[in-house]
Write a protein that holds these residues in place. Sequence first.
Motif, short mmCIF file in Angstrom:
data_model
loop_
_atom_site.label_atom_id
_atom_site.label_comp_id
_atom_site.label_asym_id
_atom_site.label_seq_id
_atom_site.Cartn_x
_atom_site.Cartn_y
_atom_site.Cartn_z
N ALA A 26 -0.20 -2.52 1.23
CA ALA A 26 -0.41 -1.40 1.39
C ALA A 26 0.08 -0.20 0.66
N ALA A 65 -6.58 -7.40 8.28
CA ALA A 65 -6.74 -6.50 7.14
C ALA A 65 -8.16 -5.85 7.26
N VAL A 67 2.42 -8.20 3.50
CA VAL A 67 1.67 -6.84 3.65
C VAL A 67 1.31 -6.29 2.16
N LEU A 95 -1.33 -8.97 6.81
CA LEU A 95 -1.36 -7.72 7.09
C LEU A 95 -1.92 -6.60 6.05
N GLY A 96 -2.98 -6.09 6.01
CA GLY A 96 -3.02 -5.00 5.06
C GLY A 96 -4.43 -4.60 4.61
N ASP A 97 -4.65 -4.33 3.59
CA ASP A 97 -5.76 -3.50 2.98
C ASP A 97 -6.87 -4.65 2.19
N ALA A 116 -8.28 0.54 4.01
CA ALA A 116 -7.28 1.01 5.08
C ALA A 116 -5.95 1.50 4.10
N SER A 128 -2.01 3.18 4.18
CA SER A 128 -0.76 2.86 4.92
C SER A 128 -0.66 3.22 6.56
N THR A 183 -5.44 -8.14 0.85
CA THR A 183 -5.44 -8.86 1.87
C THR A 183 -6.68 -9.48 2.23
N ASP A 192 -2.97 3.45 8.35
CA ASP A 192 -4.15 2.81 9.19
C ASP A 192 -3.49 1.41 9.67
N ILE A 193 -2.68 0.87 8.34
CA ILE A 193 -1.85 -0.51 8.55
C ILE A 193 -1.01 -0.28 9.64
#
Length: 214
Positions: free
Chosen positions: A83, A51, A81, A12-14, A55, A57, A17, A59-60
């Motif tokens: 973020a 991801a 993660v 999960l992440g930006d 994004a 934090s 990821t 948004d995540i």
Amino acid sequence: MSFKQPLLYTALGDSLTVGVGADLFSPAFVGRYQCLSEKKLQAPVCVQTFAKNGATSGDILEAARLPAISEALKSSSIITVTAGANDLIHAGEQFLFHQDTSLLLQAMETAILNITELIELIQGLHFESSSFILRLQNLYNPFPQLPEAEEWIRKFNAQMAGLTRHRFTKVADIHGAFAGKQQELLSPHGVHPNDNGYAVMAQTVAQLGYDPLR
């Protein structure tokens, strides 16, 4: 011959990821960490990635509340993660224009609150489980030539270190792994990792271990 049950891994992440900056068709952080995990655990690892480039934090955290993503997080033995970087980058851009450090402070505090809430959400989904791991990463410095960048990234990372108080949660020191090596670990545009950088990220996270999964 017996085969181990596949382990589920949710990433999960930006953009870290997503794998922005990696060569086309080359594995980035998620793919490399998946392979390292399979070797360490001697079991197949199936990945689900949620991801988005850019994004924040917030948004995540919002995405993690979506039913499909919550279900993936709940059923996963391994969760990673990424973020916080975009929160500081956006605040840094505003700081350069306004020269107001309160913008950086507010962004840092908001990001840490969002990441803490995300961890608590994941912990709540696993309240009956004693067999999962949550791995976060602190922030490397893509702008080592800017003293202000290093100062605020260190402040952010100090806050991130405190998040290991949560059960089965560890934070990888990506900042330390990249320090002084940005030229060889970052892609030509200088913000995202290149293939070598993603390999270092995956190795640094894998070195945190896999207890209680093994």
